[in-house]
Design an enzyme around this catalytic site. Structure first.
Site, PDB file in Angstrom:
ATOM      1  CD  GLU A 206       5.013  10.143  -8.674  1.00 20.46           C
ATOM      2  OE1 GLU A 206       4.680   9.926  -9.856  1.00 20.46           O
ATOM      3  OE2 GLU A 206       6.188  10.404  -8.336  1.00 20.46           O
ATOM      4  CG  HIS A 326      10.739   2.102  -9.355  1.00 23.50           C
ATOM      5  ND1 HIS A 326       9.569   1.428  -9.068  1.00 23.50           N
ATOM      6  CD2 HIS A 326      10.389   3.391  -9.589  1.00 23.50           C
ATOM      7  CE1 HIS A 326       8.558   2.273  -9.132  1.00 23.50           C
ATOM      8  NE2 HIS A 326       9.019   3.468  -9.440  1.00 23.50           N
ATOM      9  NE  ARG A 377      10.561   6.123  -6.831  1.00 23.92           N
ATOM     10  CZ  ARG A 377      10.830   6.728  -7.973  1.00 23.92           C
ATOM     11  NH1 ARG A 377      12.088   6.855  -8.376  1.00 23.92           N
ATOM     12  NH2 ARG A 377       9.863   7.195  -8.745  1.00 23.92           N
ATOM     13  CG  HIS A 438      13.988   3.823 -11.235  1.00 30.26           C
ATOM     14  ND1 HIS A 438      13.471   3.678 -12.504  1.00 30.26           N
ATOM     15  CD2 HIS A 438      13.446   4.971 -10.739  1.00 30.26           C
ATOM     16  CE1 HIS A 438      12.647   4.685 -12.768  1.00 30.26           C
ATOM     17  NE2 HIS A 438      12.625   5.485 -11.714  1.00 30.26           N
ATOM     18  NE  ARG A 473      15.142   9.626  -8.862  1.00 38.82           N
ATOM     19  CZ  ARG A 473      13.926   9.413  -9.376  1.00 38.82           C
ATOM     20  NH1 ARG A 473      13.032  10.409  -9.416  1.00 38.82           N
ATOM     21  NH2 ARG A 473      13.585   8.228  -9.832  1.00 38.82           N
TER      22      ARG A 473
END
Length: 702
Positions: A206, A326, A377, A438, A473
């Site tokens: 990811e 997000h 992100r 998110h 994060r």
């Protein structure tokens, strides 16, 4: 599941130091990890004895904002608080005791409960049914070092880069080191993850990860983890569930110079019964606060309850300015009804080759970051925000249709099915996407064993700020954090139980130990006029909730400025005053009205914490981008710690905050003006304006 292991013993006189503790709380010893995998400085003591010395407190780099207790001044006065529960209180609330009390039933709460259940009775209190929470909606997976070419050092480095080097290196090291065994414990527990033909776990990559290390169950990983944990928890004789129970306040007591958490006050939503749960150790695992914004991937229960409750009990709250949006949630236009929570298009779609396109079907991420769609992100969300605002578009597009159809449907069956409901075939069509709130990176500040600044209170999962995420994060680190800190908190609570012995919790319980509620009023049957009055109040509260969410999106969204933050603070106070007036003139009786009023109260608390934290940070770092302070500064490389002591004036009541309605920007707060004028919180004129905070950072000291 592997047997519970106690933490290694400390050497005489040794203490771990990672932050600050409010004066009056006793020190807690925390063992150091055996090795340090990153060359970086650790945070100074959070729970060591040194933090009680005034001279050491003055030397801390952490910002300490002191505000008056929200429960008595903002957002609700004690009179309004009594009014809120007036229709629900019985003359004597029922008291239930257990050895361990868990608020929340996601991956953190359930993992903790299973770890401690062999050592005593466990009560799990949850606002909705036990299966409802953020865990079940997690699509991508949980990460751990499992591949032969991967390493703990690599995972730690990726975490530090994504967190913009605000992460605590000590916490990062231990989570990455202990993560592998924690994930394998889930497999032993019965979680069924995708595997390769040879039976090994199938790993995907990811955004922000150097290697493939994401364990998943198609694109329904969280749902599978929740299923496995709930199945085990329901079958354990020492675990009791209390579903549809609304936690309202912590029960605390003053013992000499120490504030101790003894449990929590609860309302049974089905019967209206008032309950008090008491326990030697209480864990807040209530999840995040996504519904403080109008568009969020979080389920409806994510209203920041645990963080708000802890804040009102004067626990230290940290880094609330870092709210993760997000980059890719499903965009639905006016043809479709608005969802209660936005549908998440997982990071794994980009990790599997998905590309982002603007309305002209042109790829744009290479213009913003060398990592392109695999950038962290915050980088991707700001790039999308800039594209939408500069072009006047409502969304951008995520395209995975160039991949083989069979592969898409195998890896993303849930996303394919959901999109097809809205006429989008992801094997042929690009997916319209927009950023959505998110994840809350900040929360209740904890030490290495999940302990907070209140003795007996622990926090875990999204409700906690452990130091792992820093300013942003890393994808799939959240489930991992919940697992690792659930294990560590469990070990600490088992040791605490042994140290406390057979304490009679109910012996000291009395009206002085709970918040100032009107416990003498009996619940009455509402007449037609009162029902109409309550229904009207409910409609007004719903409108005010939407107003608050819009205030937060406009003033504390992806891109911010001091001017709009201060304006948001004024509007939050205005909403709070209006809500207080409504509750002051309406008796709340129905379960739905109580839920709505309590959630709005908590959202107001969260809003204040986010905006005040954002105003304290004089730089742009990670998820916090302020157009007044676009550079990242070494002097600002510290946590933003807030506490709410009752003996100091509220930041919100300072007249200088509101003078001239914040027309002159940062100067209104009596702080140094670093720029001549404040800019509105709009996207920068060019994507190049974002590059200083979006470029690849290889030097850990940057």
């Amino acid at each position: 599941m592997a047997s519970l292991k106690a933490s290694p013993a400390l050497a005489p006189g040794s203490r771990r130091t990672t932050g600050r503790l409010r004066s009056g709380c006793s020190p807690v010893s925390i063992p150091r990890p055996r090795t340090s995998l990153l060359e970086n400085k650790s945070r100074t003591s959070f729970f060591g004895t040194a933090c009680l010395r005034k001279d050491v407190r003055r030397e801390r780099c952490s910002i300490r904002t002191t505000m008056q207790t929200i429960a008595s001044t903002f957002p609700f006065s004690s009179d309004s608080q009594r009014q809120l529960y007036r229709g629900y209180q019985s003359s004597s609330p029922e008291v239930l005791e257990s050895d361990f009390l868990v608020i929340g039933s996601g991956i953190a709460g359930l993992s903790f409960a299973l770890r401690v259940a062999d050592h005593g009775k466990v009560s799990i209190v949850t606002k909705d049914v036990a299966s409802e929470g953020s865990t079940r909606y997690a699509q991508g997976g949980v990460c751990a070092v499992l591949a032969a070419n991967d390493s703990v050092e690599s995972h730690a480095s990726d975490t530090m880069v994504a967190g913009d080097y605000l992460c605590d290196p000590e916490v990062v090291n231990l989570v990455c080191a202990e993560g592998t065994e924690a994930v394998l414990d889930l497999v032993r527990l019965g979680a069924e993850f995708d595997t390769n033909e040879d039976g090994t776990l199938h790993l995907v990559r990811e955004g922000g990860h150097e290697h493939r290390r994401i364990v998943h169950a198609a694109d329904l990983t969280g749902k599978e983890i929740e299923r496995a944990l709930l199945e085990k928890a329901h079958s354990h004789p020492n675990i009791s569930f209390f579903e549809n129970h609304l936690a309202t306040e912590l029960v605390t007591s003053q013992v000499h110079d120490e504030v101790r958490c003894k449990g929590i006050e609860v309302i049974d939503r089905s019967s209206g019964k008032s309950l008090v749960f008491l326990a030697g150790s209480t864990l807040l695992a209530t999840g995040g606060a996504g519904h403080v914004y109008p568009n969020t991937t979080n389920p409806p229960v994510a209203t920041g309850d645990g963080i708000a409750i802890a804040a009102r009990a004067n626990a230290v709250i940290s880094n609330m300015e870092f709210v993760q949006f997000h980059p890719t949630s499903l965009y639905l236009d006016e043809r479709f009804p608005k969802r209660t929570n936005a549908f998440l298009i997982t990071e794994a779609v980009r990790g599997d080759g998905g590309i982002l396109l603007n309305s002209d079907m042109q790829r744009f991420m290479p213009e913003y970051d060398s990592r392109e769609e695999l950038a962290p992100r915050d980088v991707v969300a700001r790039a999308i925000d800039h594209q939408m605002k500069s072009r006047g578009d409502s969304c951008v597009f995520l395209d995975i249709s160039h991949k083989p159809r069979e592969e898409i449907l195998k890896h993303f069956p849930n996303i394919a099915a959901e999109c097809l409901e809205y006429g989008i075939d992801i094997t042929k069509d690009p997916i319209p996407v927009v950023p959505a709130c998110h994840y809350t990176c900040g929360g209740i500040k904890t030490g290495l064993q999940g302990e907070t600044s209140l003795a007996g209170l622990f926090a875990c999962g999204e409700a906690a700020c452990t130091g792992l995420h820093g300013a942003n994060r890393l994808a799939s680190n959240s489930l991992l954090e919940g697992l690792v800190f659930a294990n560590r908190s469990a070990a600490a609570c088992v040791e605490r139980k042994a140290a406390l012995g057979d304490e009679d919790l109910s012996s000291w319980y009395g009206s002085s130990c709970v918040s100032d509620l009107d416990a003498s009023a009996e619940q009455e049957e509402a007449d037609d006029e009162q029902q109409t009055e309550e229904a009207t109040a409910l409609l007004k509260l719903a409108e005010l909730r939407k107003e608050l969410q819009n205030v937060m999106w406009d003033g504390a969204g992806i891109v911010r400025s001091d001017k709009v933050l201060i304006e948001a603070l004024c509007k939050i106070k205005s909403v709070s005053t209006t809500v207080e007036g409504i509750l002051g003139s309406t008796t709340v009786r129905s379960a739905q009205a109580l839920l709505e009023a309590n959630e709005l109260r908590n959202l107001l608390t969260i809003s204040e914490l986010v905006v005040v934290s954002a105003l304290q940070r004089k730089e742009s770092r990670g998820l916090h981008y302020n157009t007044d302070y676009p550079a990242k500064l070494e002097s600002e490389k510290h946590d933003t710690d807030l506490t709410l002591p009752t003996d100091l004036r509220s930041y919100l009541e300072r007249e200088d905050v509101y003078s001239q309605n914040a027309a002159e920007g940062p100067h209104q707060r009596g702080m140094e003006t670093r720029r001549k004028s404040a800019s509105p919180a709009k996207s920068p004129k060019s994507h190049k304006d974002l590059m200083p905070v979006m470029k690849v950072r290889k030097d850990p000291e940057l």
